[in-house]
Design a protein around this motif. Sequence first.
Motif, short mmCIF file in Angstrom:
data_model
loop_
_atom_site.label_atom_id
_atom_site.label_comp_id
_atom_site.label_asym_id
_atom_site.label_seq_id
_atom_site.Cartn_x
_atom_site.Cartn_y
_atom_site.Cartn_z
N LYS A 95 0.82 -1.21 0.00
CA LYS A 95 0.00 0.00 0.00
C LYS A 95 0.86 1.27 0.00
O LYS A 95 0.41 2.34 0.37
N GLU A 96 2.10 1.14 -0.41
CA GLU A 96 2.98 2.30 -0.45
C GLU A 96 3.11 2.83 -1.87
O GLU A 96 2.83 2.13 -2.83
N ILE A 97 3.59 4.08 -1.96
CA ILE A 97 3.77 4.69 -3.28
C ILE A 97 5.04 4.13 -3.92
O ILE A 97 6.06 3.99 -3.26
N VAL A 98 4.94 3.83 -5.20
CA VAL A 98 6.11 3.35 -5.95
C VAL A 98 6.61 4.51 -6.80
O VAL A 98 5.81 5.19 -7.45
N LYS A 99 7.90 4.72 -6.79
CA LYS A 99 8.44 5.77 -7.65
C LYS A 99 9.38 5.16 -8.67
O LYS A 99 10.57 5.04 -8.43
N PRO A 100 8.87 4.78 -9.84
CA PRO A 100 9.75 4.20 -10.85
C PRO A 100 10.66 5.26 -11.43
O PRO A 100 10.39 6.45 -11.32
N ARG A 101 11.74 4.80 -12.08
CA ARG A 101 12.67 5.73 -12.72
C ARG A 101 11.94 6.58 -13.75
O ARG A 101 10.97 6.15 -14.36
N ARG A 102 12.45 7.80 -13.92
CA ARG A 102 11.80 8.69 -14.88
C ARG A 102 12.22 8.30 -16.29
O ARG A 102 13.40 8.27 -16.62
N THR A 103 11.23 7.99 -17.11
CA THR A 103 11.52 7.57 -18.49
C THR A 103 10.39 7.99 -19.42
O THR A 103 9.24 8.13 -18.98
N GLY A 104 10.75 8.23 -20.67
CA GLY A 104 9.72 8.49 -21.66
C GLY A 104 8.98 7.21 -22.04
O GLY A 104 7.88 7.25 -22.56
N GLY A 105 9.62 6.07 -21.77
CA GLY A 105 8.99 4.78 -22.01
C GLY A 105 8.63 4.55 -23.47
O GLY A 105 9.19 5.17 -24.37
N GLY A 106 7.69 3.63 -23.66
CA GLY A 106 7.22 3.35 -25.02
C GLY A 106 6.42 4.51 -25.57
O GLY A 106 6.35 4.72 -26.78
N GLY A 107 5.81 5.28 -24.66
CA GLY A 107 5.01 6.42 -25.09
C GLY A 107 5.82 7.44 -25.86
O GLY A 107 5.33 8.05 -26.81
N LEU A 108 7.08 7.60 -25.48
CA LEU A 108 7.93 8.57 -26.17
C LEU A 108 8.17 8.14 -27.62
O LEU A 108 8.07 8.93 -28.55
N LEU A 109 8.48 6.84 -27.80
CA LEU A 109 8.68 6.32 -29.16
C LEU A 109 7.40 6.50 -29.98
O LEU A 109 7.44 6.92 -31.14
N TYR A 110 6.27 6.20 -29.34
CA TYR A 110 4.98 6.32 -30.01
C TYR A 110 4.71 7.76 -30.43
O TYR A 110 4.32 8.03 -31.56
N ARG A 111 4.98 8.70 -29.51
CA ARG A 111 4.69 10.10 -29.84
C ARG A 111 5.61 10.63 -30.94
O ARG A 111 5.22 11.47 -31.73
N MET A 112 6.85 10.11 -30.98
CA MET A 112 7.78 10.55 -32.02
C MET A 112 7.23 10.30 -33.41
O MET A 112 7.57 11.00 -34.35
N HIS A 113 6.40 9.28 -33.56
CA HIS A 113 5.99 8.90 -34.91
C HIS A 113 4.99 9.89 -35.49
O HIS A 113 4.77 9.89 -36.69
N TYR A 114 4.41 10.74 -34.66
CA TYR A 114 3.53 11.76 -35.25
C TYR A 114 3.92 13.17 -34.88
O TYR A 114 3.33 14.12 -35.39
N ARG A 115 4.89 13.35 -33.99
CA ARG A 115 5.31 14.74 -33.74
C ARG A 115 6.82 14.91 -33.69
O ARG A 115 7.30 15.96 -33.31
N LEU A 116 7.54 13.88 -34.06
CA LEU A 116 9.00 13.91 -34.13
C LEU A 116 9.58 14.29 -32.76
O LEU A 116 8.91 14.16 -31.74
N HIS A 117 10.83 14.77 -32.75
CA HIS A 117 11.47 15.09 -31.48
C HIS A 117 12.32 16.33 -31.71
O HIS A 117 12.76 16.58 -32.82
N TYR A 118 12.56 17.09 -30.68
CA TYR A 118 13.35 18.34 -30.76
C TYR A 118 12.68 19.42 -31.60
O TYR A 118 13.26 20.45 -31.85
N VAL A 119 11.50 19.19 -32.11
CA VAL A 119 10.81 20.26 -32.84
C VAL A 119 9.46 20.49 -32.17
O VAL A 119 8.95 19.62 -31.48
N ASN A 120 8.91 21.67 -32.40
CA ASN A 120 7.59 21.94 -31.86
C ASN A 120 6.56 21.05 -32.56
O ASN A 120 6.44 21.05 -33.78
N ALA A 121 5.83 20.29 -31.75
CA ALA A 121 4.92 19.30 -32.32
C ALA A 121 3.82 19.97 -33.14
O ALA A 121 3.45 19.51 -34.21
N ARG A 122 3.28 21.08 -32.64
CA ARG A 122 2.12 21.69 -33.30
C ARG A 122 2.49 22.45 -34.55
O ARG A 122 1.73 22.49 -35.51
N THR A 123 3.64 23.12 -34.52
CA THR A 123 3.96 23.98 -35.65
C THR A 123 4.81 23.27 -36.70
O THR A 123 4.65 23.50 -37.88
#
Lengths: 98, 517
Positions: free
Chosen positions: B125-153
């Motif tokens: 019943k304690e809080i778990v603090k996993p390491r900070r990572t972009g995880g699979g979500g980061l790879l997934y997001r790169m495929h439609y907004r790339l990286h190091y660039v503004n996603a919207r513009t």
Amino acid sequence: MSITLGNKWLMSIRVLTAVIIGYGLTVLYTVAISKTLMILGLTKVNATVSMQLLSFLIYSIVVMWVFSVASLRKLWLHITYSMIISLVLIYLINMGLQ
Amino acid sequence: MKDTFTKSMSWLHTWASLLLGWLLFFIFLTGTLGYFQKEITQWMKPELPISVNKFTQQELVQIAMNHLKKEAPSSKKWLIKLPNSRENILSVTWSHVRKDKATAMGGHGGGRGKRTTHIINPHTKEIVKPRRTGGGGLLYRMHYRLHYVNARTVGRYIVGIASMLMLIGLITGIIIHLRKILKDFFTFRQDRNLHSWLDGHIFTSVLALPFHLMITYSGLAFFVFTYMPLTALANYDGDMRNYIQEAFPREKAIKIQGIKEPLASIEQMRKNAEAYFGSPIKSISIINQGDSSAIVNFTRENSTLFSSEKADKVYFSGIDGKMIENQSPNRPKATRARDILTGLHRGDFANIYARWLYFLSGVLGTFMIATGLVIWTKKREAKQKDTLGFKLVDNLNMVTIAGLPIAVAVYFWANRLIPIDVPKRAMQEADAMFIAWLAVSVFVFSVNSRKMWVVLFYLSATLYALLPISNFFLTGRHLAITIAQGDWTLVWMDLMLFFTGLAFWYTGHKVQKKISS
């Protein structure tokens, strides 16, 4: 062959036509068709969104057409015609809808 | 005429596909990995408690509710996410809603108060603090907004242009092969020349053609409003807000009454929701918590393809626990059509088998792009081998096709090797990925030889195959433990990484034989 690969200038003109004029044509077509659909009874939002969704197919076809017409003169003539026709259609429907 | 038409389509197919082919390879590879983004994230957070799934939903909800009551009694918005077949995580999120803003039934709106998320280990019943990572979500997001660039513009438009070229590449490809498509599909010429590459290209294209068309078109549909705003502006006399309101009607907000009332039994509501869905619950959100206007909203684990359909959500009044009608407005039919397209693209509805099918189709798409890029060089190597353009394409092929997998492997290694407590850790993982990719490019362009294919494939093989083994030393979440505990997500991840390593070794071996012969 319809496209002279040797002539870089003609090719660049064609590419620019496909990308920029092609996009403009696509917008004109989608507006004209969605307005026609509105006359036929579709709601404005449905007509707009469905034509937006179809726009990618229209754009692809326009681009392929730009590359398949043999002479640039003929191509530009066709583009001018279809622009005028869509604009007139949009204008007339706008008058009718008001 | 027909012949010249096919020829001009062939020209278009070649050059439209080549122009951003390398970017498309990146989009397809990261997007394909995105189908297992949650599994990848879980692998990248080895601190998460193992085998949460041994608890019943009743127990988990109880634990989560107790935690929220203790940590955030005054918050107006609670969210509980339960572990499911894909995610072995119990988490709670709360936010403090700005007083002047009301929240809608679905939990939208309410101003952006500070959000806090706790992952709870149900055993302790304690809080778990996993390491900070972009995880699979980061790879997934790169495929439609790339990286190091503004996603919207920037990101969105570049990916949009690439997708348009992909669509044109697909349609022209179909046109070229239209008449002989069936014949070509069943032809496999095993000789070591251009033909076997062509056959591979056609095979991967045709085998998953409906997927390629669907994924490209629906990808464009996500940002149809960004890509085609002029159509809307013309029809709505320049009033974009009016258009957005009509196309995406918002849920009505529920005003906070200011009368304190306790919540009815969540357990009773959970049982009713489960009976209503006929499947387990995925998440519970409590809106206007502690107020007489409280509403409890359940979502089901197995969502339908029509993900925004009302069948996936059920609402209860928080005070008497009675089921209430979903009052969220119906979306226009055309918007629903877009929702179905984007739903097909995301594949949220897919069960484990359909998910693998999505993944394999994505792999085929990635192969289709890779073989296409190689064919460009194979067709020209006799005549143009020493030209600058040829060298550029040839090297970029190596950098992308053999180099990107290395960059992804380095991303996974960075997840294991970067110290837990460094600031901006998640960013550094991504930096490591792109630095590795840059290093590969420098290496390839300075060596300037096809032998680099072999070197890169063997490097990939080593990096992937050693990842599961590294778990014995770096995380303690190794195969012996995960199999014993029955954490099949982690077991599969390790096996797949190892298998990827083997596949790269085999590819390297094949290419080596080909080059030296």
